[in-house]
Design a protein around this motif. Structure first.
Motif, PDB file in Angstrom:
ATOM      1  N   GLY A 235      75.856  92.870  43.507  1.00 48.13           N
ATOM      2  CA  GLY A 235      74.481  92.973  43.969  1.00 48.13           C
ATOM      3  C   GLY A 235      73.560  91.923  43.375  1.00 48.13           C
ATOM      4  N   SER A 236      72.278  92.043  43.716  1.00 46.29           N
ATOM      5  CA  SER A 236      71.283  91.064  43.297  1.00 46.29           C
ATOM      6  C   SER A 236      70.054  91.760  42.733  1.00 46.29           C
ATOM      7  N   LEU A 237      69.376  91.047  41.865  1.00 47.65           N
ATOM      8  CA  LEU A 237      68.086  91.473  41.336  1.00 47.65           C
ATOM      9  C   LEU A 237      67.250  90.222  41.115  1.00 47.65           C
ATOM     10  N   ARG A 238      65.941  90.391  41.177  1.00 53.43           N
ATOM     11  CA  ARG A 238      65.040  89.307  40.796  1.00 53.43           C
ATOM     12  C   ARG A 238      64.127  89.804  39.685  1.00 53.43           C
ATOM     13  N   LEU A 239      64.226  89.156  38.553  1.00 48.48           N
ATOM     14  CA  LEU A 239      63.372  89.488  37.423  1.00 48.48           C
ATOM     15  C   LEU A 239      62.129  88.616  37.433  1.00 48.48           C
ATOM     16  N   SER A 240      61.029  89.187  36.960  1.00 51.50           N
ATOM     17  CA  SER A 240      59.769  88.450  36.838  1.00 51.50           C
ATOM     18  C   SER A 240      59.323  88.450  35.389  1.00 51.50           C
ATOM     19  N   CYS A 241      58.705  87.377  35.010  1.00 52.41           N
ATOM     20  CA  CYS A 241      58.130  87.232  33.676  1.00 52.41           C
ATOM     21  C   CYS A 241      56.688  86.761  33.895  1.00 52.41           C
ATOM     22  N   LYS A 242      55.755  87.658  33.718  1.00 49.59           N
ATOM     23  CA  LYS A 242      54.355  87.353  34.021  1.00 49.59           C
ATOM     24  C   LYS A 242      53.529  87.271  32.751  1.00 49.59           C
ATOM     25  N   ALA A 243      52.737  86.236  32.664  1.00 48.74           N
ATOM     26  CA  ALA A 243      51.868  86.048  31.514  1.00 48.74           C
ATOM     27  C   ALA A 243      50.468  86.575  31.814  1.00 48.74           C
ATOM     28  N   SER A 244      49.860  87.145  30.801  1.00 47.18           N
ATOM     29  CA  SER A 244      48.463  87.538  30.913  1.00 47.18           C
ATOM     30  C   SER A 244      47.723  87.050  29.682  1.00 47.18           C
ATOM     31  N   GLY A 245      46.501  86.591  29.886  1.00 44.97           N
ATOM     32  CA  GLY A 245      45.677  86.128  28.780  1.00 44.97           C
ATOM     33  C   GLY A 245      45.876  84.683  28.398  1.00 44.97           C
ATOM     34  N   PHE A 246      46.840  84.017  29.016  1.00 45.26           N
ATOM     35  CA  PHE A 246      47.060  82.597  28.744  1.00 45.26           C
ATOM     36  C   PHE A 246      47.767  81.987  29.943  1.00 45.26           C
ATOM     37  N   SER A 247      47.788  80.665  29.988  1.00 40.99           N
ATOM     38  CA  SER A 247      48.396  79.965  31.108  1.00 40.99           C
ATOM     39  C   SER A 247      49.852  79.654  30.829  1.00 40.99           C
ATOM     40  N   LEU A 248      50.717  80.169  31.679  1.00 42.69           N
ATOM     41  CA  LEU A 248      52.151  79.911  31.533  1.00 42.69           C
ATOM     42  C   LEU A 248      52.476  78.440  31.800  1.00 42.69           C
ATOM     43  N   ALA A 249      51.600  77.759  32.515  1.00 45.47           N
ATOM     44  CA  ALA A 249      51.846  76.362  32.880  1.00 45.47           C
ATOM     45  C   ALA A 249      51.932  75.443  31.662  1.00 45.47           C
ATOM     46  N   ARG A 250      51.458  75.905  30.532  1.00 47.08           N
ATOM     47  CA  ARG A 250      51.474  75.100  29.305  1.00 47.08           C
ATOM     48  C   ARG A 250      52.822  75.135  28.605  1.00 47.08           C
ATOM     49  N   TYR A 251      53.751  75.979  29.105  1.00 44.44           N
ATOM     50  CA  TYR A 251      54.974  76.225  28.361  1.00 44.44           C
ATOM     51  C   TYR A 251      56.241  76.055  29.202  1.00 44.44           C
ATOM     52  N   ALA A 252      57.286  75.597  28.526  1.00 44.36           N
ATOM     53  CA  ALA A 252      58.620  75.821  29.055  1.00 44.36           C
ATOM     54  C   ALA A 252      58.955  77.289  28.804  1.00 44.36           C
ATOM     55  N   ILE A 253      59.809  77.850  29.622  1.00 42.02           N
ATOM     56  CA  ILE A 253      60.120  79.274  29.546  1.00 42.02           C
ATOM     57  C   ILE A 253      61.631  79.478  29.462  1.00 42.02           C
ATOM     58  N   GLY A 254      62.005  80.405  28.643  1.00 44.82           N
ATOM     59  CA  GLY A 254      63.417  80.749  28.524  1.00 44.82           C
ATOM     60  C   GLY A 254      63.658  82.221  28.802  1.00 44.82           C
TER      61      GLY A 254
ATOM     62  N   ARG B 169      72.178  87.978  20.855  1.00 49.04           N
ATOM     63  CA  ARG B 169      71.291  87.563  21.938  1.00 49.04           C
ATOM     64  C   ARG B 169      71.812  86.252  22.524  1.00 49.04           C
ATOM     65  N   GLU B 170      71.858  86.205  23.841  1.00 45.22           N
ATOM     66  CA  GLU B 170      72.410  85.045  24.541  1.00 45.22           C
ATOM     67  C   GLU B 170      71.328  84.368  25.363  1.00 45.22           C
ATOM     68  N   GLY B 171      71.190  83.078  25.212  1.00 49.45           N
ATOM     69  CA  GLY B 171      70.263  82.316  26.047  1.00 49.45           C
ATOM     70  C   GLY B 171      70.853  82.173  27.436  1.00 49.45           C
ATOM     71  N   VAL B 172      70.117  82.576  28.458  1.00 52.27           N
ATOM     72  CA  VAL B 172      70.629  82.631  29.817  1.00 52.27           C
ATOM     73  C   VAL B 172      70.183  81.431  30.653  1.00 52.27           C
ATOM     74  N   SER B 173      68.881  81.152  30.609  1.00 57.10           N
ATOM     75  CA  SER B 173      68.354  80.095  31.458  1.00 57.10           C
ATOM     76  C   SER B 173      67.008  79.637  30.922  1.00 57.10           C
ATOM     77  N   CYS B 174      66.626  78.413  31.275  1.00 63.80           N
ATOM     78  CA  CYS B 174      65.316  77.919  30.880  1.00 63.80           C
ATOM     79  C   CYS B 174      64.814  76.923  31.903  1.00 63.80           C
ATOM     80  N   ILE B 175      63.481  76.757  31.921  1.00 64.47           N
ATOM     81  CA  ILE B 175      62.850  75.888  32.901  1.00 64.47           C
ATOM     82  C   ILE B 175      61.742  75.107  32.208  1.00 64.47           C
ATOM     83  N   SER B 176      61.620  73.853  32.583  1.00 64.26           N
ATOM     84  CA  SER B 176      60.622  72.988  31.969  1.00 64.26           C
ATOM     85  C   SER B 176      59.227  73.327  32.489  1.00 64.26           C
ATOM     86  N   LEU B 177      58.212  72.677  31.910  1.00 67.59           N
ATOM     87  CA  LEU B 177      56.817  72.971  32.256  1.00 67.59           C
ATOM     88  C   LEU B 177      56.568  72.825  33.754  1.00 67.59           C
TER      89      LEU B 177
END
Length: 130
Positions: free
Chosen positions: A16-35, A45-53
């Motif tokens: 099956g499939s799922l879509r996870l969301s990671c939502k920021a509040s109080g600051f701009s996510l655009a300033r960060y790379a996210i993992g 703990r295993e690092g799964v994926s990351c995305i640049s700014l």
């Protein structure tokens, strides 16, 4: 309140499939790379994926490559992790975090004890079981 909140986890059958969301509040996510990380009972703990700014660089652990896709919508302050062809071994709590760009490696995000990771979410449970 400055925080990251994950959502979208749940119980899904193998394949099956799922879509996870990671939502920021109080600051701009655009300033960060996210993992994205995952933590299964009794495992490290295993690092799964990351995305640049800007989203041009997207990296994955070998265990999820070809099945997971990370993306970001800076206008909505959200990063997504689309998960397909899920396996029982994908069962874990999934967490997102803002990360230093240098820690987004070709095989996924890593933790460097000398660096600061500003924000972590509380996690969302993903269970893959028939």
């Amino acid at each position: 309140q400055l925080q990251l909140v994950e959502s979208g986890g749940g119980l899904v059958q193998p394949g099956g499939s799922l879509r996870l969301s990671c939502k920021a509040s109080g600051f701009s996510l655009a300033r960060y790379a996210i993992g994205w990380w995952r933590q299964a009972p009794g495992k490290e703990r295993e690092g799964v994926s990351c995305i640049s700014l800007g989203g041009a660089s997207r990296n994955y652990a070998n265990s999820v490559k070809g099945r997971f896709t990370i993306s970001r919508d800076n206008a909505n302050n959200t990063v997504y992790l689309q998960m397909k062809s899920l396996k029982p071994e994908d069962t874990a709590i999934y967490l997102c975090a803002t990360i230093p760009s240098s820690t987004c490696l070709s095989t996924g995000p890593v933790i460097r004890s000398t660096l600061v990771y500003d924000y972590w979410g509380q996690g969302t449970q993903v269970t893959v079981s028939s």
